[in-house]
Design an enzyme around this catalytic site. Sequence first.
Site, PDB file in Angstrom:
ATOM      1  N   PRO A   2       0.795  -1.215   0.000  1.00 15.15           N
ATOM      2  CA  PRO A   2       0.000   0.000   0.000  1.00 15.15           C
ATOM      3  C   PRO A   2       0.832   1.273   0.000  1.00 15.15           C
ATOM      4  CG  PRO A   2       0.254  -0.776   2.207  1.00 15.15           C
ATOM      5  CD  PRO A   2       1.122  -1.634   1.356  1.00 15.15           C
ATOM      6  N   GLU A   3       0.302   2.309  -0.598  1.00 13.53           N
ATOM      7  CA  GLU A   3       0.802   3.655  -0.331  1.00 13.53           C
ATOM      8  C   GLU A   3      -0.276   4.332   0.519  1.00 13.53           C
ATOM      9  OE1 GLU A   3       2.862   5.630  -3.516  1.00 13.53           O
ATOM     10  OE2 GLU A   3       3.560   3.730  -4.347  1.00 13.53           O
ATOM     11  N   LYS A  52       1.522   6.133   5.914  1.00 12.83           N
ATOM     12  CA  LYS A  52       1.235   4.727   5.650  1.00 12.83           C
ATOM     13  C   LYS A  52       0.920   3.961   6.926  1.00 12.83           C
ATOM     14  CE  LYS A  52       4.534   5.078   1.888  1.00 12.83           C
ATOM     15  NZ  LYS A  52       5.902   4.741   1.447  1.00 12.83           N
ATOM     16  N   ARG A 161       7.523  11.267  14.159  1.00 12.72           N
ATOM     17  CA  ARG A 161       8.478  10.861  13.124  1.00 12.72           C
ATOM     18  C   ARG A 161       7.916  11.052  11.716  1.00 12.72           C
ATOM     19  NH1 ARG A 161       9.683   6.899  17.160  1.00 12.72           N
ATOM     20  NH2 ARG A 161       8.133   5.450  16.359  1.00 12.72           N
ATOM     21  N   ASN A 242       6.651   4.229  -3.861  1.00 12.06           N
ATOM     22  CA  ASN A 242       7.431   4.168  -5.088  1.00 12.06           C
ATOM     23  C   ASN A 242       6.643   4.561  -6.341  1.00 12.06           C
ATOM     24  OD1 ASN A 242       9.910   3.790  -6.274  1.00 12.06           O
ATOM     25  ND2 ASN A 242       9.623   1.597  -6.604  1.00 12.06           N
ATOM     26  N   ARG A 335      15.529   1.156  -4.357  1.00 15.84           N
ATOM     27  CA  ARG A 335      14.197   0.977  -4.952  1.00 15.84           C
ATOM     28  C   ARG A 335      14.271   1.294  -6.429  1.00 15.84           C
ATOM     29  NH1 ARG A 335      10.179   1.203  -1.306  1.00 15.84           N
ATOM     30  NH2 ARG A 335       9.106   0.001  -2.887  1.00 15.84           N
TER      31      ARG A 335
END
Length: 345
Positions: A2-3, A52, A161, A242, A335
Amino acid sequence: MPEGHTVHRIARQFARDFVGHRVAVSSPQGRFAQGAALLDGRELLTSAAVGKQLFLGFEGGHVLRVHLGLYGAWDFLGVVSPLVDGGGAVASLGAPRVRRSVRMGEGEREGDEGAEAEDFPPEPVGQVRVRLATEQTVADLRGPTACEVLDPAATAAALARLGPDPAVEDDVRARMADPHAVAAATGGAAHVEPGETDPAVADAVASGPGTAADVMVQRLTARGTAVGQLLMDQAVVAGIGNIYRAELLYRARLDPHTPGKRVPAETARALWDDWSVLLADGIATGVMLTREDLDEAGRAAALRDPAQRHWVYGRGGEPCRTCGTPVVVEEMAGRKLYWCPTCQR
DNA sequence: TGGAAATGTCTAG
DNA sequence: TAGACCTTTCCAC
């Protein structure tokens, strides 16, 4: 896989079918037995996504934090409400109904229809780390990178974060990042010293609306790291993965290797604005469709056919849809990065 | 049946 | 930067 858009849809699904219910929590696989015991039988009070990550707030101040990682997924079984204001496959089904499965995370897909009531709750299949169950609905989690129970202080730290997320209202984010508010909302005690709230959020809230974008622009343009890497840095902006990375850079006609410091502020701001649009569309449809050049028929076709959805992602060696130059695929920070060396100059 | 790949992140060196 | 980790799916053999 997932994004950010997928996790927001998952958060909405939990809001529809689990918030306000007492939840049976178990770990069929056994690897989350302790956490499950802590949550079992408690009411779910809140469901929210930031970037995410999914945060489920239970009574007693316990927050279940889940990150699906590369191949984690939630399966929803039993009565699964359509995401009415979300559109897409789930919402198009109309009223709540019995469905065998609606899977979210690893490429959403509709399940088989018409399961009998006596099938509920179904036996867990495969490596189910966590099962959350109400009287009518089951959610099974497989393969997460992170799955842990946090207290309000640790929740605030996890949020700290993460960079800004355009789909998270400032006030929602601020409430989640404020451990005292989290504790109050979830009935738990706060164990956090003043000043532990996410500074980015504090800035954004203090300065009024629109400043989440400023935080992203500031963080993106402050470093010499390639913009292609910065967009994947969840502390710069949360939720981009990505696919969206490659597509956002193409839509901006921006070379992925451009150092952040050399990206004009107005370009960075345009990236934020475009990300806001793509994310909202992804949340609404459940599909990452990143081509703005399609007419209605083309868009409908692309929703059905993954090969039509993107400008450059996954198209290494194929001709650029705009100029015909072969799309380049290369490694960036481990990536695969796809881009057009002609258009993105 | 075995290996690679996948929308991700963390840690050690 | 390489390797580890989490799980499923697909393809070559």
